[in-house]
Write a protein that holds these residues in place. Structure first.
Motif, PDB file in Angstrom:
ATOM      1  N   GLY A  80      -2.723  33.232 -24.154  1.00 17.87           N
ATOM      2  CA  GLY A  80      -1.951  32.922 -25.339  1.00 17.87           C
ATOM      3  C   GLY A  80      -0.793  31.967 -25.135  1.00 17.87           C
ATOM      4  O   GLY A  80      -0.264  31.407 -26.102  1.00 17.87           O
ATOM      5  N   THR A  81      -0.374  31.734 -23.886  1.00 16.54           N
ATOM      6  CA  THR A  81       0.727  30.815 -23.605  1.00 16.54           C
ATOM      7  C   THR A  81       0.206  29.398 -23.454  1.00 16.54           C
ATOM      8  O   THR A  81      -0.641  29.132 -22.599  1.00 16.54           O
ATOM      9  N   GLU A  82       0.689  28.487 -24.281  1.00 20.36           N
ATOM     10  CA  GLU A  82       0.273  27.095 -24.188  1.00 20.36           C
ATOM     11  C   GLU A  82       1.002  26.447 -23.014  1.00 20.36           C
ATOM     12  O   GLU A  82       2.231  26.388 -22.981  1.00 20.36           O
ATOM     13  N   LEU A  83       0.241  25.972 -22.018  1.00 24.10           N
ATOM     14  CA  LEU A  83       0.830  25.493 -20.772  1.00 24.10           C
ATOM     15  C   LEU A  83       1.215  24.024 -20.786  1.00 24.10           C
ATOM     16  O   LEU A  83       2.121  23.612 -20.062  1.00 24.10           O
ATOM     17  N   THR A  84       0.531  23.226 -21.583  1.00 23.21           N
ATOM     18  CA  THR A  84       0.692  21.778 -21.438  1.00 23.21           C
ATOM     19  C   THR A  84       2.060  21.279 -21.893  1.00 23.21           C
ATOM     20  O   THR A  84       2.496  20.212 -21.474  1.00 23.21           O
ATOM     21  N   GLY A  85       2.757  22.027 -22.742  1.00 20.85           N
ATOM     22  CA  GLY A  85       4.059  21.576 -23.217  1.00 20.85           C
ATOM     23  C   GLY A  85       5.237  22.143 -22.448  1.00 20.85           C
ATOM     24  O   GLY A  85       6.389  21.846 -22.780  1.00 20.85           O
ATOM     25  N   LEU A  86       4.978  22.949 -21.423  1.00 16.89           N
ATOM     26  CA  LEU A  86       6.060  23.614 -20.709  1.00 16.89           C
ATOM     27  C   LEU A  86       6.777  22.668 -19.752  1.00 16.89           C
ATOM     28  O   LEU A  86       6.168  21.798 -19.139  1.00 16.89           O
ATOM     29  N   ARG A  87       8.069  22.887 -19.616  1.00 16.86           N
ATOM     30  CA  ARG A  87       8.890  22.103 -18.694  1.00 16.86           C
ATOM     31  C   ARG A  87       9.892  23.028 -18.000  1.00 16.86           C
ATOM     32  O   ARG A  87      10.194  24.113 -18.479  1.00 16.86           O
ATOM     33  N   GLY A  88      10.413  22.559 -16.888  1.00 20.28           N
ATOM     34  CA  GLY A  88      11.515  23.243 -16.214  1.00 20.28           C
ATOM     35  C   GLY A  88      11.235  24.690 -15.885  1.00 20.28           C
ATOM     36  O   GLY A  88      10.200  25.031 -15.310  1.00 20.28           O
ATOM     37  N   LYS A  89      12.169  25.562 -16.266  1.00 19.55           N
ATOM     38  CA  LYS A  89      12.075  26.975 -15.930  1.00 19.55           C
ATOM     39  C   LYS A  89      10.825  27.600 -16.526  1.00 19.55           C
ATOM     40  O   LYS A  89      10.161  28.425 -15.877  1.00 19.55           O
ATOM     41  N   GLU A  90      10.485  27.234 -17.776  1.00 20.58           N
ATOM     42  CA  GLU A  90       9.304  27.812 -18.409  1.00 20.58           C
ATOM     43  C   GLU A  90       8.038  27.469 -17.628  1.00 20.58           C
ATOM     44  O   GLU A  90       7.145  28.305 -17.494  1.00 20.58           O
ATOM     45  N   LEU A  91       7.968  26.257 -17.123  1.00 17.60           N
ATOM     46  CA  LEU A  91       6.804  25.859 -16.327  1.00 17.60           C
ATOM     47  C   LEU A  91       6.771  26.634 -15.013  1.00 17.60           C
ATOM     48  O   LEU A  91       5.703  27.091 -14.584  1.00 17.60           O
ATOM     49  N   ARG A  92       7.912  26.813 -14.367  1.00 11.45           N
ATOM     50  CA  ARG A  92       7.948  27.574 -13.110  1.00 11.45           C
ATOM     51  C   ARG A  92       7.503  29.016 -13.338  1.00 11.45           C
ATOM     52  O   ARG A  92       6.780  29.592 -12.520  1.00 11.45           O
ATOM     53  N   LEU A  93       7.943  29.598 -14.436  1.00 11.17           N
ATOM     54  CA  LEU A  93       7.547  30.973 -14.740  1.00 11.17           C
ATOM     55  C   LEU A  93       6.051  31.069 -15.017  1.00 11.17           C
ATOM     56  O   LEU A  93       5.396  32.047 -14.633  1.00 11.17           O
ATOM     57  N   ALA A  94       5.489  30.059 -15.679  1.00 10.71           N
ATOM     58  CA  ALA A  94       4.057  30.069 -15.959  1.00 10.71           C
ATOM     59  C   ALA A  94       3.245  29.884 -14.684  1.00 10.71           C
ATOM     60  O   ALA A  94       2.199  30.519 -14.506  1.00 10.71           O
ATOM     61  N   ARG A  95       3.716  29.031 -13.787  1.00  6.56           N
ATOM     62  CA  ARG A  95       2.956  28.756 -12.557  1.00  6.56           C
ATOM     63  C   ARG A  95       2.830  29.989 -11.673  1.00  6.56           C
ATOM     64  O   ARG A  95       1.851  30.139 -10.950  1.00  6.56           O
ATOM     65  N   ARG A  96       3.823  30.857 -11.715  1.00  8.39           N
ATOM     66  CA  ARG A  96       3.723  32.027 -10.854  1.00  8.39           C
ATOM     67  C   ARG A  96       2.663  33.004 -11.362  1.00  8.39           C
ATOM     68  O   ARG A  96       2.292  33.934 -10.659  1.00  8.39           O
ATOM     69  N   ARG A  97       2.182  32.785 -12.586  1.00 11.12           N
ATOM     70  CA  ARG A  97       1.090  33.604 -13.126  1.00 11.12           C
ATOM     71  C   ARG A  97      -0.272  33.080 -12.702  1.00 11.12           C
ATOM     72  O   ARG A  97      -1.298  33.694 -13.011  1.00 11.12           O
ATOM     73  N   ILE A  98      -0.294  31.938 -11.998  1.00 11.19           N
ATOM     74  CA  ILE A  98      -1.549  31.282 -11.623  1.00 11.19           C
ATOM     75  C   ILE A  98      -1.617  31.194 -10.101  1.00 11.19           C
ATOM     76  O   ILE A  98      -0.856  30.450  -9.473  1.00 11.19           O
ATOM     77  N   GLY A  99      -2.526  31.954  -9.479  1.00  8.37           N
ATOM     78  CA  GLY A  99      -2.710  31.875  -8.039  1.00  8.37           C
ATOM     79  C   GLY A  99      -3.596  30.694  -7.686  1.00  8.37           C
ATOM     80  O   GLY A  99      -4.424  30.252  -8.482  1.00  8.37           O
ATOM     81  N   MET A 100      -3.428  30.169  -6.471  1.00  3.75           N
ATOM     82  CA  MET A 100      -4.205  29.007  -6.040  1.00  3.75           C
ATOM     83  C   MET A 100      -4.622  29.174  -4.586  1.00  3.75           C
ATOM     84  O   MET A 100      -3.804  29.492  -3.728  1.00  3.75           O
ATOM     85  N   VAL A 101      -5.917  28.976  -4.342  1.00  2.00           N
ATOM     86  CA  VAL A 101      -6.452  28.938  -2.984  1.00  2.00           C
ATOM     87  C   VAL A 101      -6.954  27.525  -2.749  1.00  2.00           C
ATOM     88  O   VAL A 101      -7.779  27.017  -3.520  1.00  2.00           O
ATOM     89  N   PHE A 102      -6.462  26.881  -1.695  1.00  2.00           N
ATOM     90  CA  PHE A 102      -6.704  25.465  -1.472  1.00  2.00           C
ATOM     91  C   PHE A 102      -7.818  25.227  -0.452  1.00  2.00           C
ATOM     92  O   PHE A 102      -8.064  26.050   0.436  1.00  2.00           O
ATOM     93  N   GLN A 103      -8.439  24.066  -0.567  1.00  2.00           N
ATOM     94  CA  GLN A 103      -9.480  23.671   0.370  1.00  2.00           C
ATOM     95  C   GLN A 103      -8.957  23.598   1.802  1.00  2.00           C
ATOM     96  O   GLN A 103      -9.597  24.066   2.738  1.00  2.00           O
TER      97      GLN A 103
END
Length: 265
Positions: A80-103
């Protein structure tokens, strides 16, 4: 310490789709889209595998989701959270909800295995705590539990650069789960591994994310492994989705459309 991770009880956040992508376009050069209006819904459980030839936009898609790459236009909604318009603190808070495993693992080589796993909590603890390695006791206990779960409890104090490729990827999985993410993205996590280790890593990824009710989107070149571990396969070619369905529906003509030609099958 037990390696068993118990599944979270179903909640409203576990129902429906975890991720909704609509009309996603990415252009690195004007008029030359790498992603051409991607529409995709990702369920709140299980593994979704994205297959397709190199250069078709698979990695760009994942990097748009966690905003490592800025989309040109379109919408990406995480529960439900729209990610593409987020900036600054809101973007940092959203990114911590997304885990990433790298090649290529993306570990800090000079740090210990434990320190790398605990870095998954950097978005949650004050900077001074991270700097002094003074993480909350609950985080430390969870890190030990995850190291046990990925089969590396005896390596907690070893430097990351002393590990094999398979061990490094296991650390990467543990670090991603330390975030307690709402979705996990895995970008070609087995491409640098030998076939046996690749299977072991995918088995581990499937088991642990199922135990914690974390949906996964994985980019993968190996079609047979995708069919084996994913409940859904998305086939991309030329920046567009041309197949989307369960593994059992993926046929030879779909693979020919995705990868082109016939002589390689």
């Amino acid at each position: 310490m037990s390696a068993t991770l118990t599944a979270a009880a179903p909640t409203a956040n576990n129902l429906g789709n975890a991720l909704e992508i609509r009309g996603l376009v990415k252009e690195y050069a004007a008029g030359k889209p790498v992603l051409k209006g991607i529409d995709l819904s990702v369920a709140a459980e299980g593994i979704t595998a994205i297959i397709g030839p190199s250069g078709t936009g698979k990695s760009t898609l994942l990097r748009c989701i966690n905003r490592l790459v800025e989309p040109t236009r379109g919408e990406i909604r995480l529960r439900g959270t729209e990610l593409t318009g987020l900036r600054g603190k809101e973007l940092r808070l959203a990114r911590r909800r997304i885990g990433m495993v790298f090649q290529e693992y993306n570990l800090v080589e000079r740090l210990t295995v434990m320190e790398n796993v605990l870095s998954g909590r950097l978005g949650y603890v004050p900077l001074w705590r991270a700097w002094l390695r003074k993480y909350p006791e609950a985080d430390i206990q969870r890190a030990f539990m995850l190291l046990d779960a990925v089969g590396l409890p005896e390596h907690a104090t070893r430097r990351a650069d002393a590990l094999s490729g398979g061990q490094r990827q296991r650390v990467g999985i543990a670090r991603a789960l330390m975030q307690r993410p709402e979705i996990l993205l895995a970008d070609e996590p087995t491409s640098s591994l030998d076939p046996r280790t690749a299977v072991e890593v995918l088995e581990l990824l499937a088991r642990l994310t199922a135990a914690e009710n974390v949906p996964v989107i994985i980019n993968i070149h190996n079609v047979e492994l995708a069919k084996r571990y994913a409940r859904r396969i998305v086939g991309m070619s030329g920046g567009s989705v041309i197949f989307d369905g369960p593994p059992e529906d993926l046929r030879t003509h779909h693979l020919q459309a995705i990868y082109g030609g016939e002589d390689w099958l």
